[in-house]
Design a protein around this motif. Structure first.
Motif, short mmCIF file in Angstrom:
data_model
loop_
_atom_site.label_atom_id
_atom_site.label_comp_id
_atom_site.label_asym_id
_atom_site.label_seq_id
_atom_site.Cartn_x
_atom_site.Cartn_y
_atom_site.Cartn_z
N SER A 195 0.80 -1.23 0.00
CA SER A 195 0.00 0.00 0.00
C SER A 195 0.82 1.26 0.00
N GLY A 196 1.95 1.22 0.62
CA GLY A 196 2.70 2.47 0.66
C GLY A 196 2.89 2.95 2.07
N LEU A 210 -13.57 4.91 -2.67
CA LEU A 210 -13.17 3.59 -2.19
C LEU A 210 -11.85 3.74 -1.47
N VAL A 211 -11.92 3.80 -0.15
CA VAL A 211 -10.71 4.00 0.66
C VAL A 211 -10.67 2.94 1.74
N PHE A 212 -9.53 2.35 1.93
CA PHE A 212 -9.35 1.37 3.00
C PHE A 212 -8.40 1.92 4.05
N SER A 213 -8.41 1.28 5.20
CA SER A 213 -7.54 1.78 6.27
C SER A 213 -6.07 1.70 5.87
N SER A 214 -5.73 0.75 4.98
CA SER A 214 -4.33 0.68 4.56
C SER A 214 -3.95 1.90 3.73
N ASP A 215 -4.91 2.45 2.98
CA ASP A 215 -4.65 3.67 2.22
C ASP A 215 -4.42 4.84 3.17
N GLY A 221 -6.77 2.43 -4.58
CA GLY A 221 -5.37 2.06 -4.39
C GLY A 221 -4.41 3.22 -4.54
N GLY A 222 -3.33 2.94 -5.30
CA GLY A 222 -2.27 3.95 -5.46
C GLY A 222 -2.78 5.23 -6.08
#
Lengths: 294, 407, 322
Positions: free
Chosen positions: A125-126, B256-261, B230-231
């Motif tokens: 993810s970064g 669309l956003v996840f906690s990892s983002d 994503g990116g």
């Protein structure tokens, strides 16, 4: 306020400026590749991975030693440059007497390994890297809002590009270097340590990639894929500019940035393809590239 | 006499078969395949975390029903439809896998959904976003669990319009998923009285958004909708901060956003971002407790589970209950039918149902990313802005165009 | 590749050497029996890639040109084939033929642009052209972008033989593969092939002998592209889908890896290399995270220590030609 092709002139100037800024980044990125190819005749496929390593070293150095952006600009290129030197000494060296394509294949394999290892370790993810406070914010130029950081990017890229070009084309060291790659035996007979020069040149090219990586960290997502996303574009820049010409890479970088910027305004979906279309056209007219030497 | 012998023989055969069937169900083994992206873009939102979630589901199921043995295998589809489809085919054909779960990639998911239908197995879609899985492409062997594009569009879109964000500009990834997200959100915005001022489509995996953000800025729209993932989303948001978009008065809606983002952005950059999700690890004690177990079961350290992971747990648990109820796992459509009949109930999503079209129904939540000063520990990213009740969160049954729905 | 200190592949020697004939017989027998023991879908995948690698090897092993963009032909042919099967309704053999010709056409256009340069320049140009076509594939509506063309029915061969059965499909793929393989073999050992090898060894000398080397190189390029297209078209029928993976530059890298591991410039090397790499990917699917790293490491090791590849080393050790 007048319109050009349906786009208000203000917006157009804004996009042109953005294009120029991006172009400076492309130029900086392709510089390392052009140096390595021009001097050593090696296609450094690992360039994208080394760019990524530069950004990651900046992050790690911040996490573990508290060295911020300005320090990272110096530390990261050195560290990654050293890994480049190790690669050259242990692996690339053995391939010089062979066809240059083996060098390409080796660096391609290395790129896969480096990217894979970083991805396994850090995830896909970064990682967060914040804008250095001294460069945050921006100025309203009337036709657009210019972030200070982008201004810094243009300035630093121009400075580094021109300095590199000057050293290689105009100084004695650069002359030795160019001579050493054309005729190593003769230059060695002058007492110059050619292998060491070659090693240092590769290290320098890699360090340039890492420097670009640190510059990218505050604005682009720091992820293991960041290198492979951008490497193909950089190759196109180098091919168009002429694969040995430093000035060619610099000018083409800027030029393509502008071309891409304009495409993003008029035909945004094609903005990734336009670089390759230009490349196909250039190759039809001038197979050696715009500034290339045979 | 012959009739008596005949009857006794028939009874004996019936008894024998019955005994065999009973013996079968007594020592049944069910094989579950976790097919995810283990090595690239989506490994943080699915990946090894999904395997860990599946393990927890099996553990918890075996506490109430120790007779059913469950085996878990995992595979990496690398975001490639052909790799995913060939792993699925091999699993179903040669390896005796009964059910596949996860798949964070709509293209791969659609392919595997077909394979599952052809071979009458089960596919529990947790990772993919495409609402087509319960729409035109629905089938009796697939259930779409954690979330979908319609729910995301409806959650974020409606909420933003109602709180004053009534003019929108879209930054859309130029491929099927991006278009779908943009289309669904634009429809919601307009239905609720808002206006779409413009849009720009960018190629997938773009690093530099400055040009597109400039266009968004000059449109003066109150909300900039990010129809990407994503990116691309991370870069859009990072550079939007650079260009002072939020400071200049416009809001960013991450569709669309996840906690990892959010983790990749850092709270400094991501603060104020509005997003919709169906599960968040820090919302209550049960979720926090489960997260601890998730880390112990193999969830990557330093990361928090996403709604996809929670969905894997919930769907696997419900599946196993349905297998136990139907006493078999080979007839996929029958198990799925049972899953639709039985109401769902688990510690993560509470009570819910699975609809005829294969859509799992549960509430959705509107979150806002906290300011750095508001975050008390690593992973403490969101504050709850609103809850969307289950009956409003997902696309109405009649609107999907699913052939399974009798109208 | 010119100026290599070790000979890659043999120079002018008579065709039909005994060792090669034996190897061919062994390969055929093994492939005919294999589906009894090994999962047919895996075998078909390996055969498609083996064909792809053989086509690629034609260019690198015998002409000395490293193309880093062969995914262009492989992937686009698979798109054509899938589209023709699904939307146009052609029978499989027609779809494959038309798709292969399509790849050939792309080969002509690409070749005209790329042949002007050699060595590294050639590689870079093929890479960049392939990348351009990747972005076209991403945009073109008929490819369905990220989703790819899915749910392609295999149909009936010649309108008569249904290909739904894995074993029937396998033997069809095997027949096509063997035919193409024999074609490549004939090309390599024909007078045309000898000229190609001469060009690889010393192009100026070949020109001075009166050969129009540009034409030979272009023809070889187009042949290589067409056969790579055949592999792609077949693969679409086998897997019943066509996706972006097949046009991505990493696919070009994979075929290079397969040929390198198997043995550049040997006849059987690419086949062995393809089977090894496909098997490895399949075996390591459980450790998904490490597959790219391992592939990269194999690349590095092969280039440094193991340049002849598996078949090359065997042939060298036994002093035979393979």
């Amino acid at each position: 306020m007048f319109e050009i092709f349906g786009i208000p002139s203000q917006a157009l100037f804004g996009q042109l400026l953005i294009g120029l800024i991006n172009g400076s980044f492309y130029a900086l990125l392709s510089l390392g590749l052009a140096v390595i190819f021009g001097m050593l005749n090696i296609i450094n496929f690992a360039h994208g991975a080394q760019y990524m390593m530069g950004a990651f070293v900046a992050y790690l150095v911040l996490q573990y030693t508290g060295i911020g952006y300005w320090g990272a600009l110096i530390v990261a290129p050195i560290i990654v440059g050293i890994t480049g030197i190790i690669i050259e000494r242990t692996m690339l060296k053995q391939l010089y007497k062979l066809d240059h394509l083996y060098g390409l294949l080796l660096t391609f394999g290395l790129a896969l390994v480096i990217e894979g290892v970083f991805r396994n370790y850090f995830g896909a993810s970064g990682l967060p890297y914040q804008m250095p406070p001294s460069l945050a914010g921006g100025h309203n130029l009337g036709f657009m809002f210019l972030p200070n950081y982008r201004g810094w990017v243009v300035g630093a890229s121009l400075a580094v590009c021109l300095a590199t070009w000057f050293v290689i084309e105009k100084t004695r060291l650069g002359a030795y270097l160019r001579a050493a790659t054309e005729n190593p035996t003769l230059v060695r007979s002058f007492g110059i340590n050619v292998p060491r020069m070659i090693t240092l040149t590769y290290g320098f090219g890699v360090a340039l990639a890492a420097f670009a990586g640190v510059m990218a960290a505050p604005i682009y997502n720091v992820s293991p894929q960041m290198g492979s996303d951008i490497i193909i574009v950089v190759f196109a820049v180098v091919v168009i500019g002429g694969m040995g010409s430093i000035m060619g890479a610099i000018v083409t970088g800027f030029g393509l940035g502008v071309a891409e910027g304009l495409t993003k305004v008029f035909f945004p979906e094609a903005s990734s393809t336009v670089i390759f279309v230009i490349m196909a056209i250039v190759l039809l007219i001038r197979p050696a590239g715009l500034f290339g030497r045979g | 006499m012959k009739k008596v012998i005949g009857a006794v023989a028939a009874a004996a055969v019936a008894l024998g078969l019955g005994a065999a069937a009973y013996a079968q169900s007594g020592t049944q083994t069910v094989k579950i395949g976790v097919l995810s992206d283990m090595s690239s873009l989506y490994q943080d939102i699915g990946g090894p975390g999904s395997v860990a979630a599946a393990k927890l589901a099996v553990e918890d199921f075996n506490k109430i029903n120790p007779n059913l043995k469950v085996e878990i295998v995992s595979g990496d589809h690398q975001n490639k439809p052909d790799v995913g489809s060939s792993i699925a085919t091999k699993w179903f054909d040669a390896d005796g896998v009964d059910m596949i779960v996860d798949i964070p990639n709509s293209g791969v998911a659609l392919a595997v959904s077909q394979v599952a239908a052809n071979k009458n197995k089960v596919f529990l879609a947790n990772g993919p976003a495409s609402s087509d899985l319960t729409g035109a492409k629905c089938n009796p062997n697939t259930i779409h669990w954690a979330y979908d594009t319609w729910m995301l569009a409806n959650g974020t879109g409606k909420a933003m319009v109602k709180t004053g964000g009534d003019t929108w500009f879209f930054l859309t990834a130029d491929y099927a998923f991006g278009h779908a997200l943009e289309r669904d959100t634009a429809a919601v915005v307009e239905k609720n009285g808002g206006k779409v001022l413009g849009k720009v489509r960018h190629p997938l995996n773009t690093s530099d958004f400055s040009s597109f953000l400039l266009q968004a800025q000059s449109s003066k729209a109150k909300v900039i909708g990010l129809a990407n993932a994503g990116g691309d989303t991370i870069n859009s948001i990072k550079q939007a901060a650079e260009f002072g978009i939020v400071k200049g008065g416009q809001s960013l809606a991450g569709l669309l956003v996840f906690s990892s983002d959010v983790n990749a952005l850092g709270l400094e950059t991501a603060q104020g971002l509005v997003l919709t999700a169906t599960w968040y690890w820090d919302m209550n004690d049960a979720n926090r407790e489960w997260t601890k177990r998730w880390h112990a079961a193999g969830g990557p350290s330093g990361k928090v589970p996403t709604m996809i992971h929670a969905g894997v747990y919930s769907s696997v648990l419900h599946y196993l209950k349905a297998v136990a109820a139907t006493k078999q796992s080979k007839d996929g459509a029958a198990v799925v039918a049972e899953m639709k009949k039985m109401p769902t109930d688990d510690i993560l999503f509470g009570k819910g149902t699975v609809r005829e079209d294969g859509r799992k129904i549960h509430p959705a939540y509107l979150f806002e990313v906290k300011k750095p000063s508001e975050s008390k520990k690593p992973g403490d990213f969101y504050k709850l802005r609103a809850t969307i009740p289950a009956d409003e969160a997902f696309r109405p049954l009649k609107e999907g165009g699913c052939p399974l729905v009798k109208s | 590749m010119a100026n290599a200190t070790e000979t890659i592949g043999a120079s002018a020697s008579p065709a039909n050497s005994k060792s090669e004939m034996i190897a061919l017989a062994v390969m055929t027998v093994v492939l005919v029996i294999a589906p009894a023991v090994v999962y047919p879908l895996f075998l078909m995948k390996a055969l498609c890639f083996a064909l792809f690698a053989c086509a690629f090897n034609l260019l690198i092993g015998y002409v000395g040109l490293l193309s880093f963009g062969h995914a262009l032909f492989f992937g686009w042919a698979s798109y054509f084939s899938a589209h023709l099967l699904k939307e146009v309704g052609l029978t499989p053999e027609l779809a494959i033929i038309v798709a292969t010709l399509g790849a050939g056409a792309l080969g002509v256009v690409t070749g005209l642009l790329a042949i002007r340069r050699q060595g590294i320049y050639f590689a870079m140009i093929t890479l960049a052209l392939a990348q351009m076509m990747f972005f076209f594939a991403l945009q073109a509506p008929f490819t369905h972008g990220e989703d790819g063309i899915q749910g392609v029915q295999r149909g009936k061969l010649f309108g008569l033989i249904p290909l739904g059965n894995e074993i029937t499909m396998y033997f069809f793929v095997l027949v096509v593969f063997l035919a193409a393989f024999l074609l490549i073999y004939r090309i390599i050992y024909s007078p045309f092939g000898e000229v190609l090898k001469a060009i690889r060894e010393n192009e100026p000398r070949a020109i001075s002998l009166g050969y129009k080397t540009e034409r030979y190189k272009l023809l070889a390029f187009v042949l290589s592209a067409t056969l790579a297209g055949l592999a792609g078209a077949l693969k679409a029928v086998v897997f019943q889908l066509a996706s972006l993976t097949d046009v991505h530059w990493t696919m070009s890298g994979e075929v290079v890896l397969m040929t390198l591991v198997g043995g550049l410039g040997t006849v059987f090397g690419p086949v062995v290399g393809a089977f090894v790499i496909v098997a490895m990917q399949s075996y390591l699917a459980g450790f998904g995270q490490w597959v790219t790293v391992i592939q990269g490491a194999i690349f590095v090791i092969c280039v440094l220590l193991f340049r002849r590849g598996i078949v090359g080393e065997i042939a060298n050790y036994l002093r035979i030609r393979l």
